[in-house]
Design an enzyme around this catalytic site. Structure first.
Site, PDB file in Angstrom:
ATOM      1  N   LYS A 239       0.262 -34.384   2.211  1.00 14.55           N
ATOM      2  CA  LYS A 239      -0.479 -33.209   1.751  1.00 14.55           C
ATOM      3  C   LYS A 239       0.055 -32.765   0.380  1.00 14.55           C
ATOM      4  CE  LYS A 239      -3.314 -29.962   3.608  1.00 14.55           C
ATOM      5  NZ  LYS A 239      -4.165 -29.883   4.779  1.00 14.55           N
TER       6      LYS A 239
ATOM      7  N   LYS B  66      -6.664 -46.637   7.098  1.00 11.76           N
ATOM      8  CA  LYS B  66      -6.536 -46.161   8.486  1.00 11.76           C
ATOM      9  C   LYS B  66      -7.703 -45.227   8.846  1.00 11.76           C
ATOM     10  CE  LYS B  66      -4.410 -42.499  10.059  1.00 11.76           C
ATOM     11  NZ  LYS B  66      -3.510 -41.429  10.458  1.00 11.76           N
TER      12      LYS B  66
ATOM     13  N   LYS C 270     -10.002 -38.752  10.453  1.00 15.82           N
ATOM     14  CA  LYS C 270     -10.944 -37.666  10.160  1.00 15.82           C
ATOM     15  C   LYS C 270     -10.775 -37.210   8.718  1.00 15.82           C
ATOM     16  CE  LYS C 270      -9.540 -35.976  14.013  1.00 15.82           C
ATOM     17  NZ  LYS C 270      -9.104 -35.290  15.218  1.00 15.82           N
TER      18      LYS C 270
HETATM   19  P1  TYM Z   1      -4.295 -37.014  16.605  1.00 13.44           P
HETATM   20  O1  TYM Z   1      -5.145 -36.025  17.310  1.00 13.44           O
HETATM   21  O2  TYM Z   1      -4.330 -37.042  15.132  1.00 13.44           O
HETATM   22  O3  TYM Z   1      -4.615 -38.454  17.090  1.00 13.44           O
HETATM   23  C1  TYM Z   1      -4.676 -38.730  18.473  1.00 13.44           C
HETATM   24  C2  TYM Z   1      -4.161 -40.142  18.743  1.00 13.44           C
HETATM   25  O4  TYM Z   1      -4.985 -41.098  18.082  1.00 13.44           O
HETATM   26  C3  TYM Z   1      -4.159 -42.005  17.371  1.00 13.44           C
HETATM   27  N1  TYM Z   1      -4.901 -42.501  16.176  1.00 13.44           N
HETATM   28  C4  TYM Z   1      -5.030 -43.792  15.860  1.00 13.44           C
HETATM   29  N2  TYM Z   1      -4.597 -44.908  16.460  1.00 13.44           N
HETATM   30  C5  TYM Z   1      -4.906 -46.094  15.878  1.00 13.44           C
HETATM   31  N3  TYM Z   1      -5.636 -46.199  14.732  1.00 13.44           N
HETATM   32  C6  TYM Z   1      -6.105 -45.101  14.102  1.00 13.44           C
HETATM   33  N4  TYM Z   1      -6.849 -45.239  12.993  1.00 13.44           N
HETATM   34  C7  TYM Z   1      -5.796 -43.819  14.657  1.00 13.44           C
HETATM   35  N5  TYM Z   1      -6.065 -42.538  14.297  1.00 13.44           N
HETATM   36  C8  TYM Z   1      -5.512 -41.750  15.240  1.00 13.44           C
HETATM   37  C9  TYM Z   1      -2.940 -41.197  16.978  1.00 13.44           C
HETATM   38  O5  TYM Z   1      -1.839 -42.017  16.682  1.00 13.44           O
HETATM   39  C10 TYM Z   1      -2.724 -40.365  18.213  1.00 13.44           C
HETATM   40  O6  TYM Z   1      -1.986 -41.085  19.188  1.00 13.44           O
HETATM   41  N6  TYM Z   1       0.334 -35.319  16.612  1.00 13.44           N
HETATM   42  C11 TYM Z   1      -0.640 -35.927  17.482  1.00 13.44           C
HETATM   43  C12 TYM Z   1      -1.044 -35.019  18.625  1.00 13.44           C
HETATM   44  C13 TYM Z   1       0.093 -34.593  19.494  1.00 13.44           C
HETATM   45  C14 TYM Z   1       0.856 -35.418  20.360  1.00 13.44           C
HETATM   46  C15 TYM Z   1       1.818 -34.541  20.976  1.00 13.44           C
HETATM   47  C16 TYM Z   1       0.830 -36.779  20.663  1.00 13.44           C
HETATM   48  C17 TYM Z   1       0.580 -33.331  19.597  1.00 13.44           C
HETATM   49  N7  TYM Z   1       1.614 -33.305  20.482  1.00 13.44           N
HETATM   50  C18 TYM Z   1       2.747 -35.031  21.884  1.00 13.44           C
HETATM   51  C19 TYM Z   1       1.757 -37.255  21.586  1.00 13.44           C
HETATM   52  C20 TYM Z   1       2.701 -36.390  22.171  1.00 13.44           C
HETATM   53  C21 TYM Z   1      -1.855 -36.186  16.612  1.00 13.44           C
HETATM   54  O7  TYM Z   1      -1.963 -35.724  15.523  1.00 13.44           O
HETATM   55  O8  TYM Z   1      -2.799 -36.876  17.164  1.00 13.44           O
END
Ligand code: TYM
Length: 323
Positions: A115, A194, A197
């Site tokens: 960011k 990658k 969103k």
């Molecule tokens: P978030 O909501 O951004 O993404 C959710 C999950 O999707 C995976 N992901 C991907 N995997 C492969 N290729 C991609 N292009 C791709 N884009 C997204 C992310 O790696 C994730 O597993 N910080 C986390 C949310 C969270 C969390 C937690 C996860 C909050 N607390 C505790 C595990 C444990 C996140 O931003 O996910």
């Protein structure tokens, strides 16, 4: 001990429509593994607040994430599904961790660094994001965390928070491990970066057929002429075929023979994505809003009881638990 099952926890932010990167990197991984663990699935609605400022959008996002979990095959009687904001021990523990780690340590976090590198102003929530995530994981003595590659650093941060706390106050938290599935750690978006969103390069998981088709047809390709061989290892469409197309060897052969062009390959991919998600869509449509809310209420009770027991110990150890 009566309960020998290891613990698994993962979370997804409720910040908009899930895409097939979320599905392949996290949800599918979860569905394949959760029955073997004592599993918890968390809607990261407090994390979503770092980017979503519209209450109606946040509310719908929460309902959508739960519906998506159920649609892809999670049985709510076998996993605890809950939302972060229902368990106030999460932000409480995050604060305690924030008092143990340094500013330069948090400045190294990718989400924050990206960011700032883009010249955008990060809010303090984004800066502290990794410590809230550490609290999510460590509160429940989690052993494994199924995530995509982009979350690897966050799991390292959680281990670091556990180690710092244990060193300061005595053995309290387990150090968790990430569970990243080979081949889907980073699912590419339509531009080859990658899928994310924030890059606007996604293929929606539960979009309409038309939205899925439009996204797939926009996948970037090179200018190889129709009839010439195509390289499956570098082609984004082919990388996605690997997760949705049953007769992959045949498609690979056609790439190398030059008997399939990009347009036909994309049409086939869109067709196969739509066919894969058709049964999921049916499950999703059959689920009422009331049912989702009940799942969240039930999950919150289970999560709260576990979190409160853990925090009682933590509060005593840090010196605020007097009675
Ligand atoms: P978030 O909501 O951004 O993404 C959710 C999950 O999707 C995976 N992901 C991907 N995997 C492969 N290729 C991609 N292009 C791709 N884009 C997204 C992310 O790696 C994730 O597993 N910080 C986390 C949310 C969270 C969390 C937690 C996860 C909050 N607390 C505790 C595990 C444990 C996140 O931003 O996910």
């Amino acid at each position: 001990m009566a309960d020998e099952k290891k613990r698994l926890l993962t979370g997804l932010q409720s910040s908009g429509q899930l895409h097939i990167g979320n599905y392949l990197g996290a949800l599918k991984r979860f569905v394949g593994a959760y029955a073997d663990y004592e599993s918890m699935l968390m809607v990261a609605d407090l994390h979503a607040l770092t980017s979503v400022k519209n209450p109606a959008q946040l509310r719908e996002g929460i309902i959508d994430v739960v519906a998506d979990y159920i649609a892809v095959g999670v049985d709510p009687t076998k996993a605890t599904i809950f939302k972060q904001s229902d368990v106030l021990e999460h932000p409480e523990l995050a604060w305690i961790f924030e008092c143990l780690v340094t500013v330069p340590f948090l400045q190294q976090a990718h989400a924050f660094k990206d960011k700032v590198a883009k010249g955008l102003e990060a809010n303090a929530g984004l800066f502290n994001y990794p410590m809230l995530m550490a609290a999510d994981i460590l509160l429940y003595d989690t052993d494994v965390v199924p995530v995509g590659e982009d979350q690897r650093q966050h799991i390292e941060y959680a281990r670091e928070a556990a180690a710092k706390f244990n060193l300061a106050y005595g053995d309290t938290f387990k150090e968790p491990k990430e569970m990243i599935l080979e081949g889907v750690g980073t699912v590419p978006g339509v531009d080859g970066k990658k899928m994310s969103k924030s890059y606007g390069n996604t293929i929606p998981l539960f979009g309409t057929d038309e939205a899925i088709r439009v996204a797939v047809m926009s996948i970037k390709t090179d200018s190889t002429a129709v009839g010439a061989p195509l390289n499956p290892t570098t082609d984004i469409t082919f990388q996605l075929h690997q997760h949705f197309t049953p007769n992959l060897a045949e498609i690979q052969k056609r790439y190398m023979d030059g008997t399939i062009g990009y347009k036909e390959s994309k049409e086939l991919l869109a067709h196969n994505i739509i066919a894969t998600i058709a049964p999921m869509r049916e499950r999703r449509a059959a689920l009422s809003r009331e049912a989702v809310i009940q799942i969240l209420k039930d999950g919150a009770e289970v999560a709260r009881a576990r979190a409160q027991a853990k925090m009682k110990d933590v509060r005593e150890k840090i010196g605020v638990g007097l009675y």
